[in-house]
Design an enzyme around this catalytic site. Structure first.
Site, PDB file in Angstrom:
ATOM      1  N   SER A 157      29.575  31.163  41.518  1.00 43.65           N
ATOM      2  CA  SER A 157      29.565  31.426  42.577  1.00 43.65           C
ATOM      3  C   SER A 157      28.389  31.373  43.522  1.00 43.65           C
ATOM      4  O   SER A 157      27.462  30.589  43.252  1.00 43.65           O
ATOM      5  CB  SER A 157      29.821  32.376  41.679  1.00 43.65           C
ATOM      6  OG  SER A 157      29.150  34.337  42.831  1.00 43.65           O
ATOM      7  N   THR A 172      42.931  26.260  35.685  1.00 39.22           N
ATOM      8  CA  THR A 172      42.941  27.676  35.002  1.00 39.22           C
ATOM      9  C   THR A 172      42.747  28.965  35.394  1.00 39.22           C
ATOM     10  O   THR A 172      41.749  28.577  36.474  1.00 39.22           O
ATOM     11  CB  THR A 172      41.695  27.196  33.786  1.00 39.22           C
ATOM     12  OG1 THR A 172      40.429  27.042  34.372  1.00 39.22           O
ATOM     13  CG2 THR A 172      41.835  25.584  32.420  1.00 39.22           C
ATOM     14  N   TYR A 224      26.322  37.688  34.676  1.00 40.86           N
ATOM     15  CA  TYR A 224      27.897  37.174  35.718  1.00 40.86           C
ATOM     16  C   TYR A 224      26.676  35.861  36.420  1.00 40.86           C
ATOM     17  O   TYR A 224      27.389  34.303  36.378  1.00 40.86           O
ATOM     18  CB  TYR A 224      28.488  37.797  36.688  1.00 40.86           C
ATOM     19  CG  TYR A 224      29.263  37.433  37.860  1.00 40.86           C
ATOM     20  CD1 TYR A 224      30.580  36.695  37.053  1.00 40.86           C
ATOM     21  CD2 TYR A 224      29.449  36.628  38.778  1.00 40.86           C
ATOM     22  CE1 TYR A 224      31.940  36.187  37.746  1.00 40.86           C
ATOM     23  CE2 TYR A 224      30.399  36.780  39.672  1.00 40.86           C
ATOM     24  CZ  TYR A 224      31.006  35.295  39.861  1.00 40.86           C
ATOM     25  OH  TYR A 224      32.185  34.875  40.076  1.00 40.86           O
ATOM     26  N   SER A 284      46.250  33.877  39.659  1.00 35.34           N
ATOM     27  CA  SER A 284      46.594  34.834  40.597  1.00 35.34           C
ATOM     28  C   SER A 284      45.229  34.111  41.531  1.00 35.34           C
ATOM     29  O   SER A 284      44.401  33.572  40.777  1.00 35.34           O
ATOM     30  CB  SER A 284      46.319  36.637  40.100  1.00 35.34           C
ATOM     31  OG  SER A 284      45.303  36.717  39.447  1.00 35.34           O
ATOM     32  N   GLY A 285      44.957  35.098  42.683  1.00 36.78           N
ATOM     33  CA  GLY A 285      43.797  34.784  43.383  1.00 36.78           C
ATOM     34  C   GLY A 285      43.465  33.335  43.517  1.00 36.78           C
ATOM     35  O   GLY A 285      44.269  32.700  44.426  1.00 36.78           O
ATOM     36  N   ILE A 286      42.380  32.896  43.781  1.00 31.68           N
ATOM     37  CA  ILE A 286      41.992  31.056  44.075  1.00 31.68           C
ATOM     38  C   ILE A 286      42.306  30.397  43.333  1.00 31.68           C
ATOM     39  O   ILE A 286      43.567  29.770  44.044  1.00 31.68           O
ATOM     40  CB  ILE A 286      40.333  31.434  43.668  1.00 31.68           C
ATOM     41  CG1 ILE A 286      39.426  32.500  44.474  1.00 31.68           C
ATOM     42  CG2 ILE A 286      39.757  29.705  43.832  1.00 31.68           C
ATOM     43  CD1 ILE A 286      38.320  31.780  44.584  1.00 31.68           C
ATOM     44  N   GLY A 287      42.717  30.682  41.948  1.00 31.99           N
ATOM     45  CA  GLY A 287      43.507  29.561  40.863  1.00 31.99           C
ATOM     46  C   GLY A 287      45.482  29.512  41.410  1.00 31.99           C
ATOM     47  O   GLY A 287      45.517  28.033  42.051  1.00 31.99           O
TER      48      GLY A 287
END
Length: 250
Positions: A138, A13, A151, A17-20
């Protein structure tokens, strides 16, 4: 590549973009057929094309239960049952306690916590026994950082879910683990900064604050995800893999 994920089906999911996206590319390179989700159709199509012929992009919002139902039925129809699920979709919404609005809180909670919970729940009928579920947390899940209250709490909840879900899924030998990155070089900084220059400055400040004196490349987090996705981590259940440049420990 060593084909560690040959003949596996993976769902990532927030994979546009990015890490995914880095994870999806590595999983495909290691032999998996990959489905990615995202809310932006154009970004999703471009990402799926970048991953290769073994990838499909399925638009949807993890905060929407009907979207999750559609995701999993589509994956089963096009790729088959799922061996690897990466719960990566998240938003990074920052603000001081005194000014944090209900709308901001609901956005963080709906995607990062509710979305993670139901992404796994809705996947259960489609997961193979022995599947690997990876929840992206995180390093702030155990730190007090100004402007990060909602967050950080959402990511602490994700870490907790890895334990609870694992306990409930032992009879199916489904492993649920948390992958906990520190700061990573992704477009996320631009979502909370007023300009590209501010985003670059924010990333620089985080690099200076990290013992490693740099932020991670998304490929480094993807490599850790590959370990959790593969049979090499078969003895890890309800655990946390910390990849944060020493931020929490030093």
């Amino acid at each position: 590549m060593s084909a560690k994920l040959k003949n596996k089906v993976a769902v990532v999911t927030g994979g546009s973009s990015g890490i995914g996206l880095a994870m999806a590319k590595l999983f495909a390179a290691e032999g998996a057929r990959v489905a990615i989700t995202g809310r932006n159709q154009a970004n999703l199509q471009a990402a799926a094309a970048a991953i290769g012929d073994q990838a499909i992009g399925i638009p949807g919002d993890v905060a929407s239960l009907p979207d999750l139902d559609r995701l999993y039925t589509t994956v089963q129809e096009q790729l088959g049952r799922i061996d690897i699920l990466v719960v990566n979709a998240a938003v990074y919404v920052l603000g001081p306690l005194t000014g944090f609005t209900e709308a901001m809180f609901d956005k963080v909670s709906d995607i990062n916590f509710k979305g993670a919970f139901f992404t796994v729940q809705k996947a259960l009928p489609y997961l193979n026994n022995g599947a690997s579920v990876i929840l992206i947390s995180s390093t702030v899940n155990e730190k007090g950082v100004p402007n990060h209250a909602a967050y950080a709490a959402s990511k602490a909840a994700v870490r907790s879910l890895a334990r609870s879900f694992s306990a409930e899924l032992l009879d199916r030998k489904i492993r649920v683990n948390a992958l906990t990155p520190g700061p990573v070089d992704t477009p996320v900084f631009e979502t909370v900064a007023g300009s590209r220059e501010e985003a670059k400055a924010m990333a620089g400040n985080m690099a200076a604050f990290t013992p490693a004196k740099r932020i991670a490349d998304a490929s480094e987090i993807a490599a850790a995800a590959l370990y959790l996705a593969s049979d090499e981590s078969a003895y890890m259940i309800g655990a946390e893999l910390l990849v944060d440049g020493g931020l929490r420990s030093l």
